[in-house]
Design an enzyme around this catalytic site. Structure first.
Site, mmCIF file in Angstrom:
data_model
loop_
_atom_site.group_PDB
_atom_site.id
_atom_site.type_symbol
_atom_site.label_atom_id
_atom_site.label_comp_id
_atom_site.label_asym_id
_atom_site.label_seq_id
_atom_site.Cartn_x
_atom_site.Cartn_y
_atom_site.Cartn_z
ATOM 1 N N ASP A 119 37.709 36.928 41.702
ATOM 2 C CA ASP A 119 36.783 36.082 40.947
ATOM 3 C C ASP A 119 36.616 34.791 41.745
ATOM 4 O O ASP A 119 37.498 33.924 41.734
ATOM 5 C CB ASP A 119 37.327 35.790 39.548
ATOM 6 C CG ASP A 119 36.401 34.901 38.746
ATOM 7 O OD1 ASP A 119 35.196 35.224 38.658
ATOM 8 O OD2 ASP A 119 36.872 33.877 38.216
ATOM 9 N N GLU A 145 32.223 40.044 42.089
ATOM 10 C CA GLU A 145 30.962 39.962 41.361
ATOM 11 C C GLU A 145 29.850 39.597 42.337
ATOM 12 O O GLU A 145 30.065 38.855 43.300
ATOM 13 C CB GLU A 145 31.031 38.892 40.263
ATOM 14 C CG GLU A 145 31.691 39.374 39.008
ATOM 15 C CD GLU A 145 31.562 38.381 37.865
ATOM 16 O OE1 GLU A 145 31.928 38.759 36.756
ATOM 17 O OE2 GLU A 145 31.094 37.248 38.071
ATOM 18 N N ASP A 174 40.460 32.839 35.230
ATOM 19 C CA ASP A 174 40.061 33.290 36.562
ATOM 20 C C ASP A 174 40.802 34.572 36.949
ATOM 21 O O ASP A 174 40.206 35.499 37.487
ATOM 22 C CB ASP A 174 40.314 32.181 37.594
ATOM 23 C CG ASP A 174 39.610 30.889 37.220
ATOM 24 O OD1 ASP A 174 38.367 30.885 37.186
ATOM 25 O OD2 ASP A 174 40.304 29.903 36.926
#
Length: 171
Positions: A7, A67, A140
């Site tokens: 992340d 992501e 996170d």
């Protein structure tokens, strides 16, 4: 399969490693790489790179997932995030680890079943899906574990669809 989820963030980059068969997931490790906001960006990027290299060396993932870049109102913030993401992609590539990229919608949908889920819902479902007894201390790290779960869940389907497409002459 052992999967590293990342992340990306300039102040806090979460990471999470799971072992998964695509249906059941077990947390191997998770944490947060913290940098100092007052440090120049290049020093923060170096710190993130070095820490991710250590995580990969310690846990030996077979795959990694991040992501995709998402739209942000603040262009400066989006660019910094893209720099961190680039560092993560480079570290993963240098380690010869296969990479999966997923939209925030795909990650939330695969973990919670709803693409617009709140962070607390994601955190709760990550705990349930992995059997963690204790709360994950960092959003996170929880998000990184969610990305890893998404990859473990969706990657087998993507490979199957790609093979089907190839055998039908679509590639």
């Amino acid at each position: 399969m052992r999967v590293l989820g990342i992340d990306c963030g300039t102040e806090r980059t979460g990471w999470g490693v799971i072992d998964s068969d695509g249906r059941s997931h077990r947390v191997v490790g998770h944490g947060v790489i913290r940098t100092f906001p007052r440090d120049p960006l290049e020093l923060r990027l170096r710190a993130i790179s070095q820490a991710l290299k250590i995580v990969i060396a310690e846990h030996h993932p077979e795959a990694a997932a991040v992501e995709e870049v998402f739209y942000s109102q603040n262009v400066k913030t989006a660019l910094k995030l893209a720099h961190v993401r680039g560092v993560a992609l480079l570290v993963v590539a240098e380690a010869s680890v296969t990479l999966g990229e997923y939209s925030p919608l795909e990650v939330k949908s695969s973990v919670v079943g709803y693409g617009r889920a709140e962070k607390q819902q994601v955190q709760r479902m990550v705990r349930m899906l992995t059997g963690l007894a204790d709360a994950i201390e960092s959003e996170d790290a929880a998000d990184a574990l969610a990305v890893a779960i998404c990859h473990a869940t969706l990657q087998p389907r993507r490979v199957t669809l790609k093979k089907l497409s190839a055998t039908n002459g679509h590639e």
